[in-house]
Design a protein around this motif. Structure first.
Motif, PDB file in Angstrom:
ATOM      1  N   PHE A 172       0.854  -1.191   0.000  1.00 45.73           N
ATOM      2  CA  PHE A 172       0.000   0.000   0.000  1.00 45.73           C
ATOM      3  C   PHE A 172       0.893   1.245   0.000  1.00 45.73           C
ATOM      4  CE2 PHE A 172      -2.236  -3.503   1.855  1.00 45.73           C
ATOM      5  CZ  PHE A 172      -3.565  -3.367   1.493  1.00 45.73           C
ATOM      6  N   HIS A 173       0.825   2.025  -1.064  1.00 47.70           N
ATOM      7  CA  HIS A 173       1.696   3.189  -1.225  1.00 47.70           C
ATOM      8  C   HIS A 173       1.282   4.352  -0.337  1.00 47.70           C
ATOM      9  CE1 HIS A 173      -1.372   5.381  -3.545  1.00 47.70           C
ATOM     10  NE2 HIS A 173      -1.602   4.258  -4.205  1.00 47.70           N
ATOM     11  N   GLY A 174       2.132   5.358  -0.259  1.00 44.65           N
ATOM     12  CA  GLY A 174       1.824   6.567   0.493  1.00 44.65           C
ATOM     13  C   GLY A 174       0.968   7.521  -0.315  1.00 44.65           C
ATOM     14  N   SER A 175       0.477   8.568   0.326  1.00 43.63           N
ATOM     15  CA  SER A 175      -0.375   9.551  -0.346  1.00 43.63           C
ATOM     16  C   SER A 175       0.436  10.355  -1.348  1.00 43.63           C
ATOM     17  CB  SER A 175      -0.981  10.497   0.687  1.00 43.63           C
ATOM     18  OG  SER A 175      -1.806  11.460   0.067  1.00 43.63           O
ATOM     19  N   THR A 197      -4.300   9.145  -3.620  1.00 42.22           N
ATOM     20  CA  THR A 197      -4.357   9.043  -2.172  1.00 42.22           C
ATOM     21  C   THR A 197      -5.486   8.097  -1.781  1.00 42.22           C
ATOM     22  OG1 THR A 197      -4.433  10.314  -0.110  1.00 42.22           O
ATOM     23  CG2 THR A 197      -5.941  11.012  -1.855  1.00 42.22           C
ATOM     24  N   TRP A 198      -5.320   7.464  -0.625  1.00 43.55           N
ATOM     25  CA  TRP A 198      -6.337   6.533  -0.157  1.00 43.55           C
ATOM     26  C   TRP A 198      -7.526   7.258   0.462  1.00 43.55           C
ATOM     27  CZ3 TRP A 198      -5.366   1.755  -1.762  1.00 43.55           C
ATOM     28  CH2 TRP A 198      -4.042   1.379  -1.993  1.00 43.55           C
ATOM     29  N   LEU A 199      -7.254   8.421   1.054  1.00 40.67           N
ATOM     30  CA  LEU A 199      -8.318   9.129   1.749  1.00 40.67           C
ATOM     31  C   LEU A 199      -7.980  10.597   1.905  1.00 40.67           C
ATOM     32  CD1 LEU A 199      -8.015   8.860   5.571  1.00 40.67           C
ATOM     33  CD2 LEU A 199      -6.443   7.569   4.146  1.00 40.67           C
ATOM     34  N   ASP A 200      -9.003  11.386   2.098  1.00 44.99           N
ATOM     35  CA  ASP A 200      -8.850  12.802   2.422  1.00 44.99           C
ATOM     36  C   ASP A 200      -8.775  12.909   3.949  1.00 44.99           C
ATOM     37  OD1 ASP A 200      -8.997  15.507   2.882  1.00 44.99           O
ATOM     38  OD2 ASP A 200     -10.959  15.799   1.939  1.00 44.99           O
ATOM     39  N   ASP A 201      -7.575  13.171   4.462  1.00 42.34           N
ATOM     40  CA  ASP A 201      -7.437  13.328   5.903  1.00 42.34           C
ATOM     41  C   ASP A 201      -7.062  14.762   6.270  1.00 42.34           C
ATOM     42  OD1 ASP A 201      -4.840  13.355   5.001  1.00 42.34           O
ATOM     43  OD2 ASP A 201      -4.188  11.591   6.133  1.00 42.34           O
ATOM     44  N   SER A 202      -7.454  15.700   5.393  1.00 42.08           N
ATOM     45  CA  SER A 202      -7.142  17.112   5.628  1.00 42.08           C
ATOM     46  C   SER A 202      -7.922  17.692   6.794  1.00 42.08           C
ATOM     47  CB  SER A 202      -7.410  17.932   4.359  1.00 42.08           C
ATOM     48  OG  SER A 202      -8.776  17.831   3.974  1.00 42.08           O
ATOM     49  N   THR A 203      -9.097  17.137   7.064  1.00 41.37           N
ATOM     50  CA  THR A 203      -9.891  17.556   8.218  1.00 41.37           C
ATOM     51  C   THR A 203     -10.394  16.316   8.943  1.00 41.37           C
ATOM     52  OG1 THR A 203     -12.031  17.575   7.072  1.00 41.37           O
ATOM     53  CG2 THR A 203     -10.677  19.597   6.941  1.00 41.37           C
ATOM     54  N   ALA A 248     -15.531  10.406   7.543  1.00 38.58           N
ATOM     55  CA  ALA A 248     -16.377   9.851   6.486  1.00 38.58           C
ATOM     56  C   ALA A 248     -15.710   8.642   5.835  1.00 38.58           C
ATOM     57  CB  ALA A 248     -16.674  10.925   5.446  1.00 38.58           C
ATOM     58  N   PHE A 249     -14.396   8.688   5.709  1.00 40.66           N
ATOM     59  CA  PHE A 249     -13.656   7.571   5.103  1.00 40.66           C
ATOM     60  C   PHE A 249     -13.763   6.318   5.965  1.00 40.66           C
ATOM     61  CE2 PHE A 249      -9.753   5.038   4.993  1.00 40.66           C
ATOM     62  CZ  PHE A 249      -9.653   4.742   3.648  1.00 40.66           C
ATOM     63  N   ALA A 274     -15.875   5.697   8.474  1.00 40.46           N
ATOM     64  CA  ALA A 274     -17.228   5.317   8.870  1.00 40.46           C
ATOM     65  C   ALA A 274     -18.039   4.682   7.745  1.00 40.46           C
ATOM     66  CB  ALA A 274     -17.968   6.539   9.409  1.00 40.46           C
ATOM     67  N   GLY A 275     -17.911   5.225   6.542  1.00 38.04           N
ATOM     68  CA  GLY A 275     -18.778   4.701   5.491  1.00 38.04           C
ATOM     69  C   GLY A 275     -18.170   4.696   4.105  1.00 38.04           C
ATOM     70  N   GLY A 276     -16.887   4.945   4.016  1.00 42.16           N
ATOM     71  CA  GLY A 276     -16.242   4.952   2.713  1.00 42.16           C
ATOM     72  C   GLY A 276     -16.155   3.564   2.105  1.00 42.16           C
ATOM     73  N   GLU A 277     -15.925   3.502   0.811  1.00 45.73           N
ATOM     74  CA  GLU A 277     -15.897   2.246   0.090  1.00 45.73           C
ATOM     75  C   GLU A 277     -14.483   1.684  -0.059  1.00 45.73           C
ATOM     76  OE1 GLU A 277     -16.590  -1.140  -2.066  1.00 45.73           O
ATOM     77  OE2 GLU A 277     -17.898   0.035  -0.760  1.00 45.73           O
ATOM     78  N   GLU A 278     -13.465   2.513   0.168  1.00 49.57           N
ATOM     79  CA  GLU A 278     -12.100   2.084  -0.135  1.00 49.57           C
ATOM     80  C   GLU A 278     -11.647   0.890   0.706  1.00 49.57           C
ATOM     81  OE1 GLU A 278      -8.659   3.576  -2.566  1.00 49.57           O
ATOM     82  OE2 GLU A 278     -10.727   2.916  -2.742  1.00 49.57           O
TER      83      GLU A 278
END
Length: 247
Positions: free
Chosen positions: A11-14, A65-71, A77-78, A80-84
């Motif tokens: 699994f690569h980095g962002s 990127t795997w997810l938006d972790d800016s906030t 949201a990632f 709790a209910g994301g599909e990734e």
């Protein structure tokens, strides 16, 4: 016909992708390839190039990127209910024979959650033609997780992760980080490569807590936020992987 090799997922980095990570992990790859079928997965969210990616990997887009972790809200949201994460867990089950996961930076916390869901059976059967609750969760095949300069869910409760002097506890992230930790730890063996000059070192330290204390190994290493470059370091990691998956 020769017996299929056991598989390891990377699994690569962002801000990179599977092809870039294959180059970044080339020394470890060369040591593991004779024994394993190495598969590099790509995230699905386009983003800007990650730290240190340019200019060396100029033109190697798309950067993902795997997810938006800016906030905190976006990251919640990632998880709790994301599909990734469900997609990746399904892919591991579909491939079969996956015995280990390797994650760098943001990819390490994703690998952690994939391993955790495979162990708990969360989401098993979804999209796989199985009825809901049709059987007990299948035993997880994952024997070990290797985290290199990993970052933690919700930045480990910090704000402004990665910037010197900004490892300040953020109340919202801290609550969500602790909620995530309460969901349980990964039981599989784990190895944590934590670099002394990594701006995200505080997060790497926090990620360790998501793995069982009795089966984890923490390596406090020199260097910064990158895959190990030293031959002996890679030999050490490869040996630890081999030992974990052959127990």
């Amino acid at each position: 016909m020769s017996k299929p090799k056991p598989k390891i997922l990377f699994f690569h980095g962002s801000g990179t992708n599977a092809d870039i990570f294959r180059l970044q992990a080339r020394k470890l790859h060369a040591l593991l390839e004779p024994h394993f079928d190495l598969r590099y997965l790509s995230a699905s969210v386009p983003c800007a190039p990650g730290p240190g990616v340019l200019p060396f990997f100029e033109g190697c887009d798309p950067y993902l990127t795997w997810l938006d972790d800016s906030t905190a809200a976006a990251e919640r949201a990632f998880w709790a209910g994301g599909e990734e994460i469900p997609r990746l867990a399904r892919e591991a089950r579909r491939l079969g024979g996956v015995v280990a996961l390797v994650g760098f930076s943001q990819g390490a916390k994703v690998a952690m959650e994939v391993a955790r869901r495979l162990e708990t059976g969360e989401g098993e059967g979804e999209g796989e033609g199985e009825g809901e609750g049709s059987s007990s969760p299948s035993p997880s095949p994952i024997k070990m997780v290797l985290s290199v300069c990993g970052t933690a869910p919700f930045h480990g409760g910090f704000v402004g992760g990665g910037k010197a002097g900004e490892h300040v506890v953020d109340p919202e992230r801290e609550v969500l980080y602790r909620e995530s930790l309460k969901r349980g730890v990964v039981k599989a063996a784990s190895v944590h490569w934590i670099a002394a000059r990594d701006p995200w070192k505080a997060e790497s330290d926090k990620l360790v807590g998501f793995f069982d204390e009795g089966t984890r190994t923490v390596i406090q290493a020199r260097g910064a936020h990158h895959m190990p470059l030293d031959d002996k370091a890679n030999e050490q990691l490869a040996k630890l992987v081999m030992e974990a998956v052959t127990r």
